[in-house]
Design an enzyme around this catalytic site. Structure first.
Site, PDB file in Angstrom:
ATOM      1  N   TYR B 101     -21.583 -99.382  16.395  1.00  0.00           N
ATOM      2  CA  TYR B 101     -21.472-100.765  15.957  1.00  0.00           C
ATOM      3  C   TYR B 101     -20.818-101.381  16.919  1.00  0.00           C
ATOM      4  CZ  TYR B 101     -20.348-105.203  13.936  1.00  0.00           C
ATOM      5  OH  TYR B 101     -20.166-106.547  13.644  1.00  0.00           O
ATOM      6  N   GLU B 189     -23.542-109.646  18.045  1.00  0.00           N
ATOM      7  CA  GLU B 189     -23.506-108.103  17.306  1.00  0.00           C
ATOM      8  C   GLU B 189     -24.788-107.338  17.737  1.00  0.00           C
ATOM      9  OE1 GLU B 189     -22.178-107.666  13.100  1.00  0.00           O
ATOM     10  OE2 GLU B 189     -24.430-107.497  13.015  1.00  0.00           O
TER      11      GLU B 189
END
Lengths: 290, 378
Positions: B101, B189
């Protein structure tokens, strides 16, 4: 005494020739605020308010010519961060930014720059400051508050007016009202103002008006527990706001289970702050505490 | 404003972040054609602005162009959490060895952007954040300096990224920062950032949220807005610079100021009613704005009463009053209206409205109680 502004405030208005700038400069002057200068790039040399207030091309020139020590900004959002930088670089001690809708990354740059300087920013997206009977630097209607011993600090605008008005209706006066603004990144937070109210001899009790989003109210609660001897009453707006939706203020948004009104109320009540169910209950709560 | 996955990844690619080969399709036929061009296995990904697409069946793997066509047909007929799927992204399928992530967002508590990374990337990152927050590495970014190279290296070390990937990871982190900054994002993101079977790094999924207040300097990005996620009334409101959110109750609210608008909703509930909307007419509301606001509120058939709560500051009471009168000339309605008008030029406003058939109130509490009563037919 009062905090941040008083009779000695020498005010400069950035964006003085715009619609709102001119309207509110007229109001501030009528209230008795010492408005010494205005700035609108390209309009230096003009005078406004029937020849009473000179307009300059830059903040620097205005400060040199008039000795202004405080600035208020009515500049449109896309130019507002530059106006704040300009005021800070010209050496002003206090900058009050009324403008709403400044991009958040602009405000992060502003705030991180200002942190290295000896200058206080109030706002943006705020109604400004009012020391009843002495000085008004902002857009709070002057006639809704009277001088007194209640310090008011708020993230909201018109909601604050409602509270000031409710106080006035029962004869309670205000030392200074500080609107810190509804944006996620601002210059002055609850803790800064609570500390000033604690030091201010005129202020005997404090009203804190918060809203959903962020955790400033929770931090204010910790500060109250550690540093405040004066009684505090509070109201938190947005108890029924649905999560994930932006409620007008960039700051008023409940993000992923944090920033809830219920958490803020719990934190404040845990440190003996009386939290009102609706804002018009505040005078009653204050009277109970004294 | 949220961007779709394909829009986010196009932006990422512009800033040097490696993304899978692929294109967006509006029909199953197009999806098939893209699959043929790409060759091999492809992923068909619904483009809707909600999370949990995979779990809803909106992301499927196709082994052939024919399968891509049939899966795209199915997905393009879906509604995911109430949103219709109008486009699918057809991406070359990646061989996934590991999921990381990587995201940047604003941390309002420290007044800086923050870059976050975790070796436990993928669909369960929110669960990771909840249960084991220590598995998420956080590094503040100075907004005037930007992301420093050493910070990206520190993150690579902290998430145990093998040394051979550090250089490309640094490029990706820098690219993400540039995309975030250049687009005035509030969130950028990559999840997951994949270590592939070929031992390369690839941004398989991406998400961006942009700052609405900064869209004036990004006209090309504002055109990407997907109107499906907003109610028609919310789109209409934005045209007039009104901040409006539709809710499920029956008392319409028209208020100046966000804090007072939220408080009006709260107090309606406190006295046993349900607000039909959040509506902030903003500062300096003109008659035109007020009139538009009233039309938007009345377009909701559930509305049984309207509460006007205006405290004049920038907004002048007389202007608001004139707006209400103008609107009432266009719109014939028998919905009862309760008004509380205080502050700048409120007297004049009240005078203007004296002949209009409105219920007046002095305090917010009184106004809310009256609105609740008339909404219940009392």
């Amino acid at each position: 005494m009062s905090i941040l502004i008083n009779k000695n405030t020498r005010l400069l208005v950035q964006g003085i020739t715009g619609n709102e700038g001119l309207f509110h400069t007229t109001q501030m002057k009528a209230y008795g605020t010492n408005v010494v200068a205005g700035v609108t790039p390209g309009k230096g040399g003009e005078w406004v308010l029937e020849g009473k207030v000179p307009v300059f091309d830059s903040v620097k020139f205005a400060v040199e010519a008039t000795g202004a020590n405080t600035s208020i900004i009515f500049v449109p959002a896309r130019f507002a961060s530059d106006a704040i930088f300009e005021a800070a670089d010209a050496g002003l001690e206090l900058i009050v930014c009324i403008t709403e809708g400044i991009p958040v990354q602009d405000m992060m740059r502003v705030r991180n720059y200002l942190d290295q300087k000896n200058v206080r920013l109030v706002g943006p997206n705020c109604p400004g400051l009012l020391t009843p009977g002495e000085s008004k630097v902002g857009i709070i209607p002057g006639d809704i508050a009277i001088p007194g011993n209640v310090g008011v600090v708020s993230r909201s605008g018109t909601l604050t007016y409602g509270v000031l008005y409710a106080l006035k209706l029962v004869g309670m006066g205000v030392s200074t009202c500080v609107g810190i603004g509804g944006d996620p990144i601002n210059g002055t937070n609850f803790i800064d103002v609570l500390g000033m109210f604690e030091e201010d001899p005129q202020t005997e009790m404090v009203v804190l008006i918060g809203e959903i989003g962020g955790s400033d109210e929770e931090r204010a609660a910790e500060f109250i527990a550690d540093h405040l001897t004066k009684p505090v009453a509070a109201f938190i707006a947005g108890q029924t706001a649905p999560p994930g939706k932006r409620m007008g203020h960039a700051g008023a948004i409940v993000e992923g289970g944090s920033g809830l009104a219920a958490d803020k109320i719990r934190a404040l009540e845990a440190v003996a702050v009386h939290v009102a169910q609706h804002p018009e209950q505040i005078p009653e709560l204050l009277m109970k505490r004294v | 404003m949220k961007l779709h996955e394909y829009q986010s990844k196009q932006l990422f690619s512009k800033y040097g972040i490696p993304i899978p080969r692929g294109r967006v399709a509006a029909t199953a036929q197009e999806a098939k054609q893209i699959a043929e061009e790409l060759g091999g296995r492809v992923v068909i990904k619904s483009q809707v602005l909600v999370g949990g697409r995979g779990k809803a069946g909106g992301i499927r793997l196709a082994k052939s162009p024919a399968e891509a066509e049939s899966l795209a047909t199915q997905i393009l007929r879906m509604d995911i959490k109430g949103l219709p799927v109008r486009k699918v992204l057809v991406d070359e399928a990646a061989n996934i060895n590991k999921e990381i992530y990587l995201g940047i967002t604003n941390d309002r508590s420290i007044r800086r952007p923050i870059i976050m990374a975790s070796s436990a990337g993928g669909v369960d990152i929110e669960e990771v954040a909840r249960v084991s927050p220590e598995k998420i590495i956080r590094e503040p970014i100075h907004p005037l300096l930007g992301l420093r190279d050493y910070q990206a290296r520190d993150i690579a070390v902290a998430i145990d990224l093998p040394r051979e990937h550090w250089k490309v990871f640094g490029q990706i982190a820098r690219g993400l920062w540039q995309a975030y900054q250049a687009s005035d994002a509030t969130l950028a993101e990559i999840n997951p950032l994949v270590i592939t079977g070929e031992n390369t790094l690839l941004a398989v999924d991406g998400k961006m949220v942009l700052d609405d207040n900064a869209l004036f300097r990004h006209p090309e990005l504002s055109e990407m807005r997907d109107l499906d996620v907003e109610a028609d009334s919310e789109i209409e409101a934005r045209k007039y610079g009104l901040s409006f959110i539709k809710l499920d109750g029956n008392i319409g609210c028209m208020v100046n100021g966000a804090g007072l608008a939220m408080t009006s909703m709260d107090i309606i509930k406190l006295f046993g009613g349900e607000p039909a909307n959040f509506l902030d007419i903003g500062g300096g509301a003109s008659a035109e704005k007020v009139s538009a606001a009233l039309r938007i509120i009345l377009s909701d058939p559930n509305v049984r009463a309207i509460l006007f709560n205006v405290f004049g500051g920038i907004t002048r009471g007389d202007e608001v009053a004139r707006g209400i009168l103008a609107a009432l000339q266009d719109i014939r309605t028998d919905v009862p209206m309760v008004i509380r008008l205080v502050g700048t030029n409120a007297e004049e406003g009240r005078r203007i409205l004296a002949d209009a058939n409105m219920i007046t109130a002095e305090t917010l509490a009184e106004a809310a109680q009256k609105a609740v009563a008339v909404a219940k037919g009392a």
